[in-house]
Enzyme design. Sequence first.
Site, PDB file in Angstrom:
ATOM      1  N   GLU A 228       1.071  -1.203   0.145  1.00 18.62           N
ATOM      2  CA  GLU A 228       0.105  -0.187  -0.066  1.00 18.62           C
ATOM      3  C   GLU A 228       1.086   1.293  -0.088  1.00 18.62           C
ATOM      4  OE1 GLU A 228      -2.983  -0.367  -0.576  1.00 18.62           O
ATOM      5  OE2 GLU A 228      -3.895  -1.529   0.442  1.00 18.62           O
ATOM      6  N   CYS A 262      -2.743   8.995   2.581  1.00 23.62           N
ATOM      7  CA  CYS A 262      -2.876   8.424   1.430  1.00 23.62           C
ATOM      8  C   CYS A 262      -3.806   8.589   0.482  1.00 23.62           C
ATOM      9  CB  CYS A 262      -1.940   7.054   1.213  1.00 23.62           C
ATOM     10  SG  CYS A 262      -3.260   6.214   1.942  1.00 23.62           S
TER      11      CYS A 262
HETATM   12  P1  NAP Z   1       7.886   5.181   4.189  1.00 30.26           P
HETATM   13  O1  NAP Z   1       9.712   5.728   4.771  1.00 30.26           O
HETATM   14  O2  NAP Z   1       8.686   3.841   3.001  1.00 30.26           O
HETATM   15  O3  NAP Z   1       8.001   4.369   5.962  1.00 30.26           O
HETATM   16  C1  NAP Z   1       6.891   3.503   6.473  1.00 30.26           C
HETATM   17  C2  NAP Z   1       7.515   2.436   6.813  1.00 30.26           C
HETATM   18  O4  NAP Z   1       8.361   1.129   5.947  1.00 30.26           O
HETATM   19  C3  NAP Z   1       8.439   2.473   8.384  1.00 30.26           C
HETATM   20  O5  NAP Z   1       8.271   1.008   8.771  1.00 30.26           O
HETATM   21  C4  NAP Z   1       9.781   2.301   7.715  1.00 30.26           C
HETATM   22  O6  NAP Z   1      10.894   1.976   8.478  1.00 30.26           O
HETATM   23  C5  NAP Z   1       9.526   1.055   6.734  1.00 30.26           C
HETATM   24  N1  NAP Z   1      10.895   1.096   5.574  1.00 30.26           N
HETATM   25  C6  NAP Z   1      11.384   2.541   5.287  1.00 30.26           C
HETATM   26  N2  NAP Z   1      12.591   2.484   4.021  1.00 30.26           N
HETATM   27  C7  NAP Z   1      11.856   0.869   4.318  1.00 30.26           C
HETATM   28  C8  NAP Z   1      13.492  -0.359   3.657  1.00 30.26           C
HETATM   29  N3  NAP Z   1      14.328   0.197   2.311  1.00 30.26           N
HETATM   30  N4  NAP Z   1      12.916  -1.932   4.087  1.00 30.26           N
HETATM   31  C9  NAP Z   1      12.132  -1.799   4.554  1.00 30.26           C
HETATM   32  N5  NAP Z   1      11.637  -1.060   5.162  1.00 30.26           N
HETATM   33  C10 NAP Z   1      11.182   0.427   5.264  1.00 30.26           C
HETATM   34  O7  NAP Z   1       7.284   5.918   4.033  1.00 30.26           O
HETATM   35  P2  NAP Z   1       6.202   7.392   5.476  1.00 30.26           P
HETATM   36  O8  NAP Z   1       7.256   8.552   4.534  1.00 30.26           O
HETATM   37  O9  NAP Z   1       6.901   7.556   6.217  1.00 30.26           O
HETATM   38  O10 NAP Z   1       5.297   7.002   5.064  1.00 30.26           O
HETATM   39  C11 NAP Z   1       4.791   7.934   3.752  1.00 30.26           C
HETATM   40  C12 NAP Z   1       4.278   7.173   2.934  1.00 30.26           C
HETATM   41  O11 NAP Z   1       3.169   6.113   2.491  1.00 30.26           O
HETATM   42  C13 NAP Z   1       3.669   8.187   1.659  1.00 30.26           C
HETATM   43  O12 NAP Z   1       4.215   7.897   0.526  1.00 30.26           O
HETATM   44  C14 NAP Z   1       2.462   7.658   1.574  1.00 30.26           C
HETATM   45  O13 NAP Z   1       1.448   7.525   0.503  1.00 30.26           O
HETATM   46  C15 NAP Z   1       2.276   6.133   1.808  1.00 30.26           C
HETATM   47  N6  NAP Z   1       0.953   5.843   2.472  1.00 30.26           N
HETATM   48  C16 NAP Z   1       0.487   4.937   2.211  1.00 30.26           C
HETATM   49  C17 NAP Z   1      -0.552   4.351   2.834  1.00 30.26           C
HETATM   50  C18 NAP Z   1      -1.649   3.255   1.878  1.00 30.26           C
HETATM   51  O14 NAP Z   1      -2.394   2.501   2.582  1.00 30.26           O
HETATM   52  N7  NAP Z   1      -1.769   3.168   0.193  1.00 30.26           N
HETATM   53  C19 NAP Z   1      -1.524   4.427   4.062  1.00 30.26           C
HETATM   54  C20 NAP Z   1      -0.447   5.530   4.494  1.00 30.26           C
HETATM   55  C21 NAP Z   1       0.677   5.760   3.830  1.00 30.26           C
HETATM   56  P3  NAP Z   1      10.925   3.615   9.558  1.00 30.26           P
HETATM   57  O15 NAP Z   1      10.368   4.100  10.457  1.00 30.26           O
HETATM   58  O16 NAP Z   1      11.957   3.612  10.871  1.00 30.26           O
HETATM   59  O17 NAP Z   1      11.914   4.105   8.877  1.00 30.26           O
END
Ligand code: NAP
Length: 455
Positions: A228, A262
Amino acid sequence: MAIATINPATGEKVATFEALTTAEIAAKLALAEQTYQQYRQTTFEQRSSWLKKAADILDRDQSKYAALMTLEMGKTYQSAIAEVKKCALVCRFYADKAAEFLAEEVVSSDATKSYLAYHPLGTILAVMPWNFPFWQVFRFAAPALMAGNVGLLKHASNVPQCALAIEKILLEAGFPEGAFQTLLISANQVADLVADDRVKAATLTGSEPAGASLAEIAGKNIKKTVLELGGSDPFIVLDSADLEAAATMAISSRMLNNGQSCIAAKRFIVQASVSDRFTELLLTKFQALTVGDPMSAETDIGPLATTSIREELDQQVQKAIQQGAKVLIGGKPITESAGNYYPPTLLTSIDQSSPTAQEEFFGPVAMLFTVPDLEAAISLSNHIPFGLGASAWTEKTDEQQLLIKEIEAGAVFINGMVKSDPRLPFGGIKRSGYGRELGKLGIREFVNIKTVWIR
Ligand code: NAP
């Protein structure tokens, strides 16, 4: 990123946590595996009673959990209360419906009897974002646990106390130790987990790079994933729309969660004939929003979750301005007070083919585009790598039908804002990810769909 609670409203570091060691992770994996062998034998009735108890605990302690979310990531307390209630709802929903969703389905064939059975897979890893720190986890955990799987949670590093609280709720509700465990680990510890034989599948909600990285490792190890990811949802307003209702919903959709959702409407695509009026309505409503302390009932928009999110958002806005975008309101960070505050910002005159028009703004920033007609609105809506949701406003049924058919997104909402609902599947296409959460389809993502043939 350090695992820590940093209050986004003040910048104060409230607590820090050590990441688990490799040995500690191994112990938790072993416990998950061991628990699964017994847990999979439990009945729907048993799991349902535990999940209903979890819903009761969420209701009982909603103010505590809401305050924790506000402390760790800055959402308004009022919206955090609504989030806790929604978590209780999804628990009760799956507690009531899982047995029906996973009941055997008879299919006639050359067998005396043939049918589909839905069996659990084992340990499922959930990597979750901070923006809805409870909801994102419960919408995974409720169906996964009801299906007989056990869960491991790697939550975002800035919401460790929420992550620990969720584990505690499920334990107190009666789920066996090991059925749902929080792992306080950093992102670079995820790959080994995904590769571990005991982890059978994984789901990630978050950014594209994180999703791609998890899916790459899962792919190498032949494991199912659900992703997602991001979105830049269009909000289309055509000339027959109820403009007042559309503008009110536009604000709710864009500003929900301080603009960090999102499925927030991020690109407002308005038919030229109603563009001036709609812009005026939008601007008036932007002006009326109160930015401030997320604990205050008067506040509409609290701080962004981290300093880097505010920096990145502002860089995007400044780049858009350099490329010719006009700022109708907002446009630079609020620096008079501590905290990661950013004002409601409305951008127009953005070149439709520019990189800016294709980006996701994860904060209270709206892009406003004017188009001549329905065809141009659809074309601009689809001219983006994402495909999460879309909201479209028109009273004309032929236009509604065309929008439903032509919009490239996992969901189309007509005359309403895009939202998640336990009863309806949720998920995207294109670079917004794949697979579905919620509803009947959500609980069937992490099961073995077993074909049974008997003669
Ligand atoms: P993010 O940096 O991707 O973090 C999300 C999760 O992934 C965190 O637990 C993060 O851990 C982990 N993570 C980061 N890099 C990783 C990697 N290389 N391998 C494995 N895990 C990893 O996302 P964000 O910036 O916090 O969140 C915003 C994004 O999420 C936006 O693009 C938003 O649209 C999207 N989102 C989508 C939905 C949906 O349902 N489609 C819902 C909510 C948000 P750490 O915190 O330790 O880095």
